[in-house]
Design a protein around this motif. Structure first.
Motif, PDB file in Angstrom:
ATOM      1  N   PHE A  68       0.762  -1.320  -0.057  1.00  0.00           N
ATOM      2  CA  PHE A  68      -0.032  -0.181  -0.042  1.00  0.00           C
ATOM      3  C   PHE A  68       0.668   1.327   0.131  1.00  0.00           C
ATOM      4  O   PHE A  68       1.939   1.193   0.481  1.00  0.00           O
ATOM      5  N   CYS A  72      -2.538   0.651   5.860  1.00  0.00           N
ATOM      6  CA  CYS A  72      -4.134   0.248   6.021  1.00  0.00           C
ATOM      7  C   CYS A  72      -4.564  -0.233   7.368  1.00  0.00           C
ATOM      8  O   CYS A  72      -4.179  -1.511   7.787  1.00  0.00           O
ATOM      9  N   LYS A  84     -11.809  -1.974  -5.597  1.00  0.00           N
ATOM     10  CA  LYS A  84     -12.142  -1.028  -6.419  1.00  0.00           C
ATOM     11  C   LYS A  84     -11.170  -1.020  -7.154  1.00  0.00           C
ATOM     12  O   LYS A  84     -10.084  -0.737  -7.363  1.00  0.00           O
ATOM     13  N   SER A  86      -9.121  -0.843 -11.046  1.00  0.00           N
ATOM     14  CA  SER A  86      -8.370   0.394 -11.599  1.00  0.00           C
ATOM     15  C   SER A  86      -9.432   0.864 -12.726  1.00  0.00           C
ATOM     16  O   SER A  86     -10.065   0.090 -13.386  1.00  0.00           O
ATOM     17  N   ARG A  94      -1.633  -2.400  -9.713  1.00  0.00           N
ATOM     18  CA  ARG A  94      -1.200  -1.521  -8.774  1.00  0.00           C
ATOM     19  C   ARG A  94      -2.070   0.080  -8.696  1.00  0.00           C
ATOM     20  O   ARG A  94      -1.703   0.751  -7.896  1.00  0.00           O
ATOM     21  N   SER A  96      -5.249  -0.059  -8.278  1.00  0.00           N
ATOM     22  CA  SER A  96      -6.603  -0.503  -7.427  1.00  0.00           C
ATOM     23  C   SER A  96      -6.579  -0.122  -6.245  1.00  0.00           C
ATOM     24  O   SER A  96      -5.493   0.204  -5.787  1.00  0.00           O
ATOM     25  N   SER A  97      -7.616  -0.478  -5.504  1.00  0.00           N
ATOM     26  CA  SER A  97      -7.777  -0.198  -3.886  1.00  0.00           C
ATOM     27  C   SER A  97      -8.497  -1.231  -3.370  1.00  0.00           C
ATOM     28  O   SER A  97      -9.264  -1.917  -4.098  1.00  0.00           O
ATOM     29  N   ILE A  99     -10.857  -2.183  -0.199  1.00  0.00           N
ATOM     30  CA  ILE A  99     -11.946  -1.452   0.544  1.00  0.00           C
ATOM     31  C   ILE A  99     -11.959  -2.585   1.948  1.00  0.00           C
ATOM     32  O   ILE A  99     -12.500  -3.579   1.643  1.00  0.00           O
ATOM     33  N   GLU A 105     -11.003   3.220   1.633  1.00  0.00           N
ATOM     34  CA  GLU A 105     -10.215   2.696   0.743  1.00  0.00           C
ATOM     35  C   GLU A 105      -8.642   2.576   1.128  1.00  0.00           C
ATOM     36  O   GLU A 105      -8.176   3.493   1.800  1.00  0.00           O
ATOM     37  N   CYS A 106      -8.111   1.553   0.803  1.00  0.00           N
ATOM     38  CA  CYS A 106      -6.412   1.357   0.872  1.00  0.00           C
ATOM     39  C   CYS A 106      -5.820   1.099  -0.392  1.00  0.00           C
ATOM     40  O   CYS A 106      -6.085   0.214  -1.183  1.00  0.00           O
ATOM     41  N   ARG A 107      -5.129   2.303  -0.909  1.00  0.00           N
ATOM     42  CA  ARG A 107      -4.862   2.326  -2.418  1.00  0.00           C
ATOM     43  C   ARG A 107      -3.492   1.504  -2.194  1.00  0.00           C
ATOM     44  O   ARG A 107      -2.540   1.467  -1.690  1.00  0.00           O
ATOM     45  N   LEU A 108      -3.420   0.419  -3.438  1.00  0.00           N
ATOM     46  CA  LEU A 108      -2.099  -0.399  -3.692  1.00  0.00           C
ATOM     47  C   LEU A 108      -1.151   0.427  -4.480  1.00  0.00           C
ATOM     48  O   LEU A 108      -1.446   1.485  -5.273  1.00  0.00           O
TER      49      LEU A 108
END
Length: 130
Positions: A68, A72, A84, A86, A94, A96-97, A99, A105-108
């Motif tokens: 991340f 997270c 979520k 891309s 990379r 995407s997120s 949930i 949201e924790c974004r990759l």
């Protein structure tokens, strides 16, 4: 002609650059892991949290490790997650997120294939009892 010394403030960024370089030639020659993509979120059958900074996803028999951009915090306690994808592509990569309940949201930042299973430190908590 007068020579002036460079102010210490100008040299500080240079010192940071030098300390960020690889310590050995082997580290410098190590190839970066190739970014991966899971075509459909529905392919993910299992996940394991590795603390707050990484997640392992299983799609079919293949495991992937995602990291991340920022911690997270609720991931180690989440027994359910959502995705979520891309934008416009629909897969998990990379961009995407993940949930996570109570977190959002924790974004990759990265998603790569790994050989074998996740380490023992990566765990999924037990489902809460009703």
């Amino acid at each position: 002609m007068t020579h002036r010394r460079a102010p210490a403030a100008l040299l500080a960024p240079l010192a940071l650059l030098v300390t960020a370089l690889p310590a050995t030639a082997q580290e410098a020659a190590a190839p970066a892991a190739k970014e991966a993509r899971i075509p459909f979120p529905s392919m993910v059958r299992d996940f394991r949290a590795d603390g707050r900074d990484a997640i392992y996803l299983r799609a079919g028999r293949q495991w992937y490790r995602g990291t991340f951009f920022a911690p997270c915090f609720e991931l180690p306690w989440a027994w359910q997650i959502a995705f979520k994808p891309s934008g416009g592509v629909g897969g998990i990569d990379r961009f995407s997120s993940i949930i996570v309940p109570r977190e959002g949201e924790c974004r990759l930042a990265s998603l790569v294939k790994i050989d074998g299973k996740p380490p023992e430190t990566a765990k999924k908590p037990a489902k809460p009892k009703d």
